[in-house]
Design a protein around this motif. Structure first.
Motif, PDB file in Angstrom:
ATOM      1  N   UNK A   1       0.821  -1.211   0.000  1.00 10.46           N
ATOM      2  CA  UNK A   1       0.000   0.000   0.000  1.00 10.46           C
ATOM      3  C   UNK A   1       0.855   1.262   0.000  1.00 10.46           C
ATOM      4  N   UNK A   2       2.006   1.206   0.641  1.00 11.13           N
ATOM      5  CA  UNK A   2       2.910   2.350   0.591  1.00 11.13           C
ATOM      6  C   UNK A   2       3.386   2.594  -0.827  1.00 11.13           C
ATOM      7  N   UNK A   3       3.747   1.515  -1.513  1.00  9.21           N
ATOM      8  CA  UNK A   3       4.195   1.647  -2.899  1.00  9.21           C
ATOM      9  C   UNK A   3       3.065   2.159  -3.783  1.00  9.21           C
ATOM     10  N   UNK A   4       1.856   1.671  -3.574  1.00 10.80           N
ATOM     11  CA  UNK A   4       0.725   2.171  -4.351  1.00 10.80           C
ATOM     12  C   UNK A   4       0.531   3.669  -4.139  1.00 10.80           C
ATOM     13  N   UNK A   5       0.618   4.114  -2.904  1.00  7.75           N
ATOM     14  CA  UNK A   5       0.455   5.536  -2.621  1.00  7.75           C
ATOM     15  C   UNK A   5       1.529   6.354  -3.331  1.00  7.75           C
ATOM     16  N   UNK A   6       2.752   5.859  -3.299  1.00  4.42           N
ATOM     17  CA  UNK A   6       3.852   6.547  -3.984  1.00  4.42           C
ATOM     18  C   UNK A   6       3.559   6.656  -5.476  1.00  4.42           C
ATOM     19  N   UNK A   7       3.044   5.586  -6.075  1.00  7.41           N
ATOM     20  CA  UNK A   7       2.758   5.613  -7.507  1.00  7.41           C
ATOM     21  C   UNK A   7       1.593   6.539  -7.830  1.00  7.41           C
ATOM     22  N   UNK A   8       0.558   6.533  -7.003  1.00  8.61           N
ATOM     23  CA  UNK A   8      -0.535   7.486  -7.223  1.00  8.61           C
ATOM     24  C   UNK A   8      -0.023   8.923  -7.112  1.00  8.61           C
ATOM     25  N   UNK A   9       0.906   9.153  -6.196  1.00  7.62           N
ATOM     26  CA  UNK A   9       1.466  10.490  -6.052  1.00  7.62           C
ATOM     27  C   UNK A   9       2.237  10.879  -7.312  1.00  7.62           C
ATOM     28  N   UNK A  10       2.949   9.911  -7.904  1.00 10.13           N
ATOM     29  CA  UNK A  10       3.665  10.187  -9.146  1.00 10.13           C
ATOM     30  C   UNK A  10       2.693  10.574 -10.261  1.00 10.13           C
ATOM     31  N   UNK A  11       1.513   9.968 -10.270  1.00  7.94           N
ATOM     32  CA  UNK A  11       0.523  10.294 -11.294  1.00  7.94           C
ATOM     33  C   UNK A  11      -0.050  11.683 -11.074  1.00  7.94           C
ATOM     34  N   UNK A  12      -0.465  11.981  -9.856  1.00  9.14           N
ATOM     35  CA  UNK A  12      -1.216  13.215  -9.633  1.00  9.14           C
ATOM     36  C   UNK A  12      -0.328  14.450  -9.699  1.00  9.14           C
ATOM     37  N   UNK A  13       0.957  14.338  -9.412  1.00  6.24           N
ATOM     38  CA  UNK A  13       1.787  15.539  -9.546  1.00  6.24           C
ATOM     39  C   UNK A  13       1.951  15.918 -11.014  1.00  6.24           C
ATOM     40  N   UNK A  14       1.782  14.965 -11.924  1.00  8.43           N
ATOM     41  CA  UNK A  14       1.872  15.301 -13.340  1.00  8.43           C
ATOM     42  C   UNK A  14       0.534  15.780 -13.899  1.00  8.43           C
ATOM     43  N   UNK A  15      -0.596  15.287 -13.382  1.00  7.09           N
ATOM     44  CA  UNK A  15      -1.913  15.666 -13.939  1.00  7.09           C
ATOM     45  C   UNK A  15      -2.588  16.763 -13.124  1.00  7.09           C
TER      46      UNK A  15
END
Length: 463
Positions: free
Chosen positions: A146-160
């Protein structure tokens, strides 16, 4: 078993999820093994410790899949540096021409995180059935995933950013496309995942049932990995102006006024067979923006900020499509150089940012001064500093975190200062966000905001 006839182009839950399933599950209408990822085949068909461990460890590789591209493109958006191929093919789409949903970097910075989120979903679904793992080990694995998932979602939202992003990557591929969640909803999901992971990690016993990379040295047990989790929680909280939440998370992270500023978690690379080298070890391609030298503050002896001295090197001037630079970065000076995921220097500046947001000026100055004197060799700000403290903080964040993750662009956008990033006639365009990929837009009617062309803004060029 999902079959190939279910895979259609044009939605997260089909086009992207299909590629994720094809890459992760590797089977279609005929059930064939996936020679490129047998651990996932085994996990889906018969969960066991070997396949689950392999997939868990693979999540760390997944998190670094787009790190180099993110640094290059978001760094260009914030005018930290440029990808300057001899042909000039990489420059127009980062600093001159409008962005479109077919662009390579935007799609990579979208698909790669979702691919990893999907893999983490597969792991989470299988954990309960891994009989060789104890209850504590299963909790540790859940907290890690879940930590890794949160990190990946953060990578998405900082770009969009304001365009938002889908959250549901686990729906039936034959169903309608997942809704595009708002920016606030994506950050809420990130916070929920990190906080749920916190509980799992606290119940995770003394060790993970799988190895972490050397980039997590010192953070490779559930209890110590939790400190990385809390560091990421603080980053997300600062991005959403949740100052008190950020301070609480930081108090549970690895923040330290006595530890090295380099202490942290890292993406690692190697020349080993089957691994990859650091993609940003590219002196033939990657150049720094000259402003990193010309805008650097001076030390008491008249020399440049130590960060400008140690992170930059002067090289012969190179010019492509009217853009020139005679400066390159030194941080990634070998094929095996690591890239920070998050480190102590950022945490100290995040704490300063949170305290500044709460009006705790004296506390903010303490952390700013620790970083600027230690990392920059600059004189400290006076305790009664009456100038624009946010500007000082953003300066220190730029030089402390330069070429590590697009921090300049993210921060300037956060504070409504995007137009203050200097542009020239050859690189006139500044972007507020990347567009949503075309494949996500096509099946949606009406199409969500963020589909199509993102023009950006074009402030008056500076000399």
């Amino acid at each position: 078993m999902i079959t190939l006839r279910h895979f259609r182009r044009g939605r997260l839950s089909t086009a992207f999820a299909a590629s994720l399933v094809l890459a992760a599950v590797g089977c279609g209408e005929i059930d064939v093994a996936n020679p490129n990822n047998p651990s996932v085949d085994g996990l889906v068909q018969s969960p066991n410790a070997t396949s689950a461990s392999a997939l868990a460890t693979g999540l760390l590789r997944g998190t670094r899949a787009n790190v180099a591209e993110g640094i290059r493109w978001l760094g260009a958006f914030g005018r930290e540096g440029y990808p300057m191929s001899v042909t000039g093919a990489s420059l127009p789409g980062s600093v001159r021409d409008p962005l479109n949903g077919n662009g390579f970097p935007g799609n990579v910075l979208y698909a790669d995180p979702y691919r990893n989120i999907r893999s983490a979903n597969l792991l989470l679904a299988a954990i309960s059935d891994v009989g060789a793992w104890s209850d504590a080990q299963k909790e540790a694995a859940r907290g890690f995933a879940k930590t890794i998932q949160a990190y990946d979602f953060l990578q998405v939202i900082v770009t969009r950013d304001v365009f938002g992003a889908p959250l549901d990557v686990g729906i039936d591929p034959t169903a309608p496309p997942a809704p595009i969640a708002t920016k606030a909803q994506v950050y809420e999901r990130i916070a929920t995942l990190l906080d749920e992971a916190r509980g799992h990690l606290q119940a995770g016993g003394t060790a993970f049932p799988f190895p972490l990379t050397s980039g997590f040295s010192g953070f490779n047990t559930p209890a110590t990995f939790l400190r990385v989790n809390r560091a990421l929680r603080a980053r997300a909280a600062v991005y959403t102006d949740n100052w008190q939440v950020a301070l609480t998370a930081l108090s549970e992270s690895f923040i330290s006024t006595t530890a090295p500023l380099t202490l942290g978690a890292y993406h690692v690379f190697s020349t080993n067979s089957g691994d990859i080298t650091n993609p940003n070890f590219r002196p033939d391609l990657l150049f720094a923006h000259p402003r990193l030298r010309t805008e650097a503050k001076l030390r008491a002896d008249g020399s440049l900020d130590l960060r400008a001295q140690t992170k930059l090197v002067t090289v012969p001037t190179f010019t492509v499509q009217g853009i020139s630079s005679n400066v390159q970065f030194t941080m990634y000076n070998s094929a095996t150089a690591s890239i920070p995921l998050i480190r102590n220097e950022e945490l100290l500046l995040l704490r300063a940012e949170a305290n500044l947001g709460l009006g705790n000026t004296a506390l903010a100055i303490q952390d700013i001064n620790l970083v600027r004197t230690t990392a920059g060799g600059l004189p400290p700000l006076p305790s009664n500093f009456s100038g624009d403290l946010l500007t000082e903080l953003l300066y220190d964040k730029r030089y402390s975190l330069v070429w590590e993750g697009g921090h300049t662009w993210i921060d300037m956008r956060h504070y409504g200062r995007l137009a203050q990033i200097p542009v020239r006639a050859a690189d006139p365009r500044l972007f507020p966000a990347m567009p949503i990929p075309v494949a996500e837009c096509q099946p949606r009617t009406p199409q969500p905001t963020g589909c199509g062309i993102v023009d950006g803004i074009t402030p008056p060029p500076q000399p």
